[in-house]
Write an enzyme that holds these catalytic residues in place. Structure first.
Site, short mmCIF file in Angstrom:
data_model
loop_
_atom_site.label_atom_id
_atom_site.label_comp_id
_atom_site.label_asym_id
_atom_site.label_seq_id
_atom_site.Cartn_x
_atom_site.Cartn_y
_atom_site.Cartn_z
N ASP A 177 0.77 -0.93 0.01
CA ASP A 177 0.07 -0.03 0.04
C ASP A 177 0.99 1.26 0.06
OD1 ASP A 177 -3.14 0.60 0.89
OD2 ASP A 177 -1.61 2.18 1.42
N GLU A 220 -5.01 2.45 -3.42
CA GLU A 220 -3.72 2.44 -3.64
C GLU A 220 -3.18 1.12 -3.22
OE1 GLU A 220 -5.54 4.28 -1.64
OE2 GLU A 220 -4.69 4.74 0.21
#
Ligand code: MG
Length: 301
Positions: A177, A220
């Protein structure tokens, strides 16, 4: 122009058709027996096959039946050519999957018209197959990063997980991430955020093996499934990804910035019954990496 494959045991029959079809601009190949046809057909990959019914050895119907078993050839139109136009042989070959049937002696322009009709069929089948392939790619891919999407990731990984479980083979999962991703979007705009996501995908693709499965799960967050990899091996991949992203500068419209990743890595222990369990554990380790100050890899089982 199309690729036409003539199969006939009589040399003169082949010659006659060959010259006519070549005159009409087609690329031609021939075989003088059913077996020779089967030997040559894959390499030539014809658009249409003209197949003589009466041949010594393997007959036209037998050859047709064999052709229909070849996956890449089964949809290639086959026109049966025969001196015997009895109803039974017409029915038999059409039932076997022949596209058309023409009796000898034939009038060449009629045969040519039937070849054109078969070529049109083949072309629309090929276009349909290409369109289906495009649809399948769209359905399985994240358009921004060209990684697999969440749904396709789980489809592929469930298969890999079953194999690992059945054969007790290693399998690891990396979750990653982007750190403070919202700040990139807030400070530089969403286009810069998109740049960051593309860089993550590019770096991951460069660091993983052909057999590893990379996906953008959403936002993300990305995941990588590494079949035949232990936690140690996957941790080395994760560390390479982390370092490569840390070194990258992303630029857009004269502005540049840098960002980092947090990663969690785990391995199949033999006790898990679902692939999701590995993803959830890697996700928890990823959040530990965030809590420990970000820009690091935490692995565990
Ligand atoms: Mg014959």
């Amino acid at each position: 122009m199309a690729k036409i494959f003539i199969v006939d045991d009589v040399e003169d029959n082949i010659k006659l058709l060959w010259y006519n079809l070549e005159d009409d601009g087609h690329e031609v190949m021939s075989a003088s027996s059913g077996q020779e046809c089967l030997d040559k057909v894959l390499a030539f990959n014809p658009d249409v096959i003209l197949l003589d019914m009466m041949m010594p050895g393997m007959s036209g119907s037998e050859t047709l039946a064999q052709l229909k078993k070849i996956e890449t050839i089964e949809n290639t139109p086959v026109i049966m050519v025969s001196a015997n136009d009895g109803d039974d042989s017409v029915i038999e070959t059409l039932d076997l999957g022949a596209h058309d049937f023409i009796s000898k002696p034939f009038i060449y322009p009629v045969l040519e018209a039937r070849v054109r009709s078969a070529v049109r069929l083949k072309q629309s089948q090929d276009e349909l197959a290409a369109a289906n392939q495009t649809l399948a790619t769209i359905a399985s891919t994240d358009s921004l990063t060209e990684c697999f999407n969440r749904r396709h990731f789980f489809e592929l990984c469930n298969v890999e997980f079953s194999k690992a479980k059945r054969h007790l083979r290693p399998l690891s999962v990396i979750m990653l991430d982007a750190d403070k991703f919202k700040a990139i979007n807030d400070n530089y705009g969403h286009a810069m955020g998109d740049e960051a996501l593309k860089v993550i995908a590019e770096v991951c693709k460069a660091c993983i093996r052909e057999s590893d499965i990379l996906a953008r799960l959403g936002g993300e967050e990305f995941a990588i499934c590494c079949p035949e990899s232990t936690c140690d091996g996957a941790t080395r991949i994760a560390e390479r990804i982390r370092l490569a992203v840390e070194k990258r500068t992303i630029s857009l419209n004269g502005k540049s910035t840098q960002f980092t990743l947090s990663l969690g890595v785990t391995e199949f222990t033999g006790a898990e019954t679902q692939f999701d369990q590995l993803v959830n554990r890697a996700d928890r380790l990823l959040y530990q990496a965030k809590e420990q100050g970000r820009n690091c890899v935490i692995s565990g089982i």
